[in-house]
Write a protein that holds these residues in place. Structure first.
Motif, PDB file in Angstrom:
ATOM      1  N   ALA A  96       0.843  -1.197   0.000  1.00 22.92           N
ATOM      2  CA  ALA A  96       0.000   0.000   0.000  1.00 22.92           C
ATOM      3  C   ALA A  96       0.879   1.248   0.000  1.00 22.92           C
ATOM      4  O   ALA A  96       2.007   1.214   0.496  1.00 22.92           O
ATOM      5  CB  ALA A  96      -0.903  -0.012   1.223  1.00 22.92           C
TER       6      ALA A  96
ATOM      7  N   ASP B 215       0.733   3.928   1.701  1.00 21.63           N
ATOM      8  CA  ASP B 215       1.078   4.502   3.010  1.00 21.63           C
ATOM      9  C   ASP B 215       1.645   3.448   3.962  1.00 21.63           C
ATOM     10  O   ASP B 215       1.759   3.677   5.156  1.00 21.63           O
ATOM     11  CB  ASP B 215      -0.154   5.162   3.645  1.00 21.63           C
ATOM     12  N   GLN B 216       2.031   2.305   3.424  1.00 19.54           N
ATOM     13  CA  GLN B 216       2.513   1.212   4.278  1.00 19.54           C
ATOM     14  C   GLN B 216       3.904   1.514   4.844  1.00 19.54           C
ATOM     15  O   GLN B 216       4.792   1.951   4.113  1.00 19.54           O
ATOM     16  CB  GLN B 216       2.550  -0.087   3.462  1.00 19.54           C
ATOM     17  N   THR B 217       4.050   1.284   6.144  1.00 19.99           N
ATOM     18  CA  THR B 217       5.369   1.458   6.756  1.00 19.99           C
ATOM     19  C   THR B 217       5.817   0.206   7.511  1.00 19.99           C
ATOM     20  O   THR B 217       6.927   0.157   8.005  1.00 19.99           O
ATOM     21  CB  THR B 217       5.364   2.655   7.747  1.00 19.99           C
ATOM     22  N   LEU B 218       4.909  -0.765   7.616  1.00 29.24           N
ATOM     23  CA  LEU B 218       5.243  -2.004   8.337  1.00 29.24           C
ATOM     24  C   LEU B 218       5.646  -3.073   7.321  1.00 29.24           C
ATOM     25  O   LEU B 218       4.821  -3.525   6.523  1.00 29.24           O
ATOM     26  CB  LEU B 218       4.015  -2.476   9.137  1.00 29.24           C
TER      27      LEU B 218
ATOM     28  N   SER C 199       7.959  -5.861   8.231  1.00 25.77           N
ATOM     29  CA  SER C 199       8.554  -7.087   8.789  1.00 25.77           C
ATOM     30  C   SER C 199       7.821  -8.353   8.314  1.00 25.77           C
ATOM     31  O   SER C 199       8.485  -9.348   8.016  1.00 25.77           O
ATOM     32  CB  SER C 199       8.629  -7.020  10.320  1.00 25.77           C
ATOM     33  N   PRO C 200       6.461  -8.356   8.196  1.00 30.99           N
ATOM     34  CA  PRO C 200       5.819  -9.583   7.691  1.00 30.99           C
ATOM     35  C   PRO C 200       6.199  -9.884   6.232  1.00 30.99           C
ATOM     36  O   PRO C 200       6.429 -11.034   5.884  1.00 30.99           O
ATOM     37  CB  PRO C 200       4.318  -9.288   7.791  1.00 30.99           C
ATOM     38  N   LEU C 201       6.296  -8.837   5.429  1.00 26.87           N
ATOM     39  CA  LEU C 201       6.651  -9.016   4.010  1.00 26.87           C
ATOM     40  C   LEU C 201       8.066  -9.572   3.878  1.00 26.87           C
ATOM     41  O   LEU C 201       8.315 -10.508   3.106  1.00 26.87           O
ATOM     42  CB  LEU C 201       6.533  -7.675   3.273  1.00 26.87           C
TER      43      LEU C 201
ATOM     44  N   SER D 239      11.033   6.512   0.614  1.00 27.02           N
ATOM     45  CA  SER D 239      10.964   6.229   2.059  1.00 27.02           C
ATOM     46  C   SER D 239      10.669   4.761   2.296  1.00 27.02           C
ATOM     47  O   SER D 239      11.288   4.110   3.156  1.00 27.02           O
ATOM     48  CB  SER D 239       9.861   7.055   2.721  1.00 27.02           C
TER      49      SER D 239
ATOM     50  N   LEU E 126      12.890   1.804   4.190  1.00 28.19           N
ATOM     51  CA  LEU E 126      12.381   0.981   5.291  1.00 28.19           C
ATOM     52  C   LEU E 126      12.444  -0.510   4.953  1.00 28.19           C
ATOM     53  O   LEU E 126      12.759  -1.339   5.807  1.00 28.19           O
ATOM     54  CB  LEU E 126      10.935   1.376   5.630  1.00 28.19           C
TER      55      LEU E 126
ATOM     56  N   LYS F 229      16.112  -1.605   5.139  1.00 29.97           N
ATOM     57  CA  LYS F 229      16.529  -1.637   6.548  1.00 29.97           C
ATOM     58  C   LYS F 229      15.992  -2.900   7.235  1.00 29.97           C
ATOM     59  O   LYS F 229      16.727  -3.595   7.945  1.00 29.97           O
ATOM     60  CB  LYS F 229      15.982  -0.384   7.237  1.00 29.97           C
ATOM     61  N   GLU F 230      14.724  -3.204   7.007  1.00 27.65           N
ATOM     62  CA  GLU F 230      14.116  -4.384   7.636  1.00 27.65           C
ATOM     63  C   GLU F 230      14.737  -5.662   7.071  1.00 27.65           C
ATOM     64  O   GLU F 230      14.969  -6.627   7.803  1.00 27.65           O
ATOM     65  CB  GLU F 230      12.595  -4.370   7.408  1.00 27.65           C
TER      66      GLU F 230
ATOM     67  N   GLU G 218      14.995  11.035   0.860  1.00 25.21           N
ATOM     68  CA  GLU G 218      14.144  10.258   1.787  1.00 25.21           C
ATOM     69  C   GLU G 218      14.636   8.818   1.967  1.00 25.21           C
ATOM     70  O   GLU G 218      14.481   8.244   3.034  1.00 25.21           O
ATOM     71  CB  GLU G 218      12.689  10.215   1.290  1.00 25.21           C
TER      72      GLU G 218
ATOM     73  N   THR H 193      17.282   8.919   4.536  1.00 26.32           N
ATOM     74  CA  THR H 193      16.680   9.217   5.843  1.00 26.32           C
ATOM     75  C   THR H 193      16.073   7.952   6.449  1.00 26.32           C
ATOM     76  O   THR H 193      16.216   7.691   7.637  1.00 26.32           O
ATOM     77  CB  THR H 193      15.580  10.293   5.680  1.00 26.32           C
ATOM     78  N   ALA H 194      15.380   7.172   5.620  1.00 26.09           N
ATOM     79  CA  ALA H 194      14.691   5.979   6.140  1.00 26.09           C
ATOM     80  C   ALA H 194      15.628   4.781   6.283  1.00 26.09           C
ATOM     81  O   ALA H 194      15.531   4.028   7.244  1.00 26.09           O
ATOM     82  CB  ALA H 194      13.522   5.616   5.226  1.00 26.09           C
TER      83      ALA H 194
ATOM     84  N   THR I  83      10.696  14.091   4.680  1.00 26.41           N
ATOM     85  CA  THR I  83      10.983  13.269   5.849  1.00 26.41           C
ATOM     86  C   THR I  83      12.375  13.616   6.385  1.00 26.41           C
ATOM     87  O   THR I  83      13.278  13.933   5.620  1.00 26.41           O
ATOM     88  CB  THR I  83      10.932  11.770   5.505  1.00 26.41           C
TER      89      THR I  83
ATOM     90  N   GLU J 137      10.913   4.813  11.718  1.00 27.24           N
ATOM     91  CA  GLU J 137      10.569   5.235  10.347  1.00 27.24           C
ATOM     92  C   GLU J 137      11.404   6.476  10.034  1.00 27.24           C
ATOM     93  O   GLU J 137      12.598   6.398   9.920  1.00 27.24           O
ATOM     94  CB  GLU J 137       9.060   5.500  10.274  1.00 27.24           C
TER      95      GLU J 137
END
Lengths: 217, 282
Positions: A41, A43-46, A48-50, A69, A73, A76-77, A97, A100-101, B112, B203
């Motif tokens: 999505a 706006d998705q920021t989570l 770890s499950p993926l 961004s 993320l 990083k994950e 970005e 930054t992320a 950000t 984040e």
């Protein structure tokens, strides 16, 4: 890159979908196999499950058609979960970005930037100067250059073509515009003609992330 | 999977706690909570990155700012309306959230930003775990019993517990509730602040920081029991696993839909939440 398998993670938008499809098509045409294709999505920021799911697919190339961004993320994950994939991205990785992320986990991440002809035009120098004056000495984002040129081309075309669509099409097909992002021309498919595709790689230098031309390494 | 689950559940509980705490006393859902999360992250950014202050000083300043913001919100905006039993405080909280976000956008821009804090990991039993996740559990395991102790043993805590039961009666007796209420807004602000630092590291700092987490937190609070401090933790532990599994096998839309559906079911059949304790009986 010699990788037989690839994973595509794409943003569930028209942009992300088209980019994912283009990569899918080209990779398969070059005898590669897409082992996983996952949408995220906007706006998705989570993630770890993926990443946990991707871990089961093994160490392959991972193509990221997501926002900068989100890309930061995801990488990083992935590094946190000890994935050893080679990450690939496109020109939106030029945005700050992603650093930054993702921070230092971006070391080794590769991306491609299409560069139009004649990089440093007088228009570009003027654009850089005004951009830095306006936004506090920040380097302009590649999309800022593209959007500025797109608006200027539309404006000038509209002025010249008036209410004639055929004339507007003709002007754009034969365009040779020295814009802020370089000299802009369109090919027979109406795509922008890039003079060169620069292959870039993130490298940690003196404690910060630097962008290096991969061919110069 | 277990590590991911504990990390996610801890973060959910951390973000839900300040929201639930305030609801337990005032009986209104403060939707500006998420904006306080973002506000704290920006203060930490300004102190640490822009002003070059040390990390501990920057985090302390940011948390102090969050406490003061919470107290100021009560004194300037919510104080006149809390006894009116109307939806005015909820509407104010919506507006306040938008206002704080707009101020942050105007002040810092919409790009950000990095908090400038290294998001480091430690290896526990062969798995990498972020220090911030360890800290989030430390905060939860210290804060929740302390809050319970405060509400059961302290005079001010007892008074705060009486507020949702009958605020008017307390006021008729001539007992001032302003100081305890300001304190609870301050503690809620502090918890939002801790969540802000956590999310700023996880984040990146932006005006919309924690927006999605705020929506999840509201659902977790509804499922666990709006008003129950322990219920928030149990709600987070119960909902985290299905959310993670839904994210893994169905994606973000399925996960969010499941969570909201579960919250709707709880509201329909057990509106007080799965783990709420009747405040009269505590």
């Amino acid at each position: 890159m010699g990788a037989a398998k690839a994973i595509i993670i794409f943003n569930n938008s028209e942009w992300g979908q088209q980019l994912a499809d283009a990569f899918d098509k080209k990779f398969k045409a070059d005898s590669g196999e897409i082992s996983m294709k996952e949408g995220v999505a906007e706006d998705q920021t989570l993630f770890s499950p993926l990443i946990g799911k991707i871990k089961t697919a093994g160490n392959t190339v991972m193509f990221l058609a997501v926002g900068p961004s989100q890309a930061g993320l995801i990488i990083k994950e992935a590094k946190k979960q000890s994935l050893r994939n080679q990450f690939l991205g496109t020109d939106n990785f030029t945005a700050q970005e992603i650093i930054t992320a993702g921070g230092k986990t971006l070391d080794g991440v590769r991306y491609v930037v299409p560069t139009p002809k004649g990089e440093k035009t007088a228009e570009r120098e003027a654009f850089d100067r005004i951009y830095k004056e306006t936004f506090g000495n920040k380097e302009p984002h590649i999309f800022a250059l593209n959007i500025y040129d797109a608006v200027m081309i539309l404006y000038k075309t509209a002025l010249q073509a008036g209410d004639s669509t055929a004339k507007a099409i003709n002007i754009l097909e034969t365009l040779n515009y020295a814009g802020a992002g370089g000299t802009i021309q369109f090919d027979k498919n109406h795509d922008i003609q890039a003079a060169v595709y620069n292959r870039m790689v993130f490298r940690e230098q003196h404690g910060t992330m630097a962008r290096v031309v991969a061919d110069n390494e | 999977v277990l590590i991911n689950y504990l990390e996610f559940a801890g973060a959910l509980a951390l973000i839900s706690l300040g929201f639930t705490l305030l609801y337990s006393i005032t009986r209104f859902a403060n939707f500006s909570h998420q904006a306080t999360v973002a506000f704290t992250a920006y203060i930490c950014y300004a102190a640490h990155v822009l002003a070059g202050l040390g990390l501990v000083v920057s985090i302390s300043l940011a948390l102090l700012a969050a406490i003061l913001l919470g107290m100021a919100e009560y004194y300037l905006l919510f104080r006149p309306f809390l006894s009116s039993q109307s939806s005015i405080p909820v509407i104010i909280s919506f507006g306040l959230g938008v206002f704080i976000q707009a101020c942050l956008s105007l002040g810092f821009g919409t790009d950000t930003l990095s908090l400038g804090i290294q998001d480091t990991t430690v290896i526990l039993s062969g798995f990498k775990v972020y220090y911030r996740d360890i800290w989030s559990w430390v905060v939860l395991l210290i804060t929740i019993p302390l809050l319970e102790l405060f509400f059961r043993r302290c005079r001010m805590g007892l008074l705060l517990r009486a507020i949702p039961v009958n605020l008017r009666q307390i006021q008729i007796w001539g007992v001032s509730v302003h100081l305890p209420l300001m304190l609870i807004f301050g503690i809620s602000g502090l918890l939002a602040g801790v969540a802000g630092i956590y999310l700023g590291m996880a984040e990146a700092v932006s005006p919309a920081l924690g927006y999605k987490w705020g929506i999840w937190a509201f659902s977790v609070a509804v499922i666990g029991g709006l008003g129950s401090v322990y219920g928030t933790l149990l709600g987070a532990l119960i909902t985290a696993l299905p959310i993670l599994l839904a994210y893994r096998f169905g994606g973000a839309i399925m996960a969010d839909s499941l969570l909201f559906f579960a919250a709707a079911l709880v509201l329909m059949f057990r509106p007080q939440g799965l783990f709420s304790i009747n405040i009269r009986s505590v």
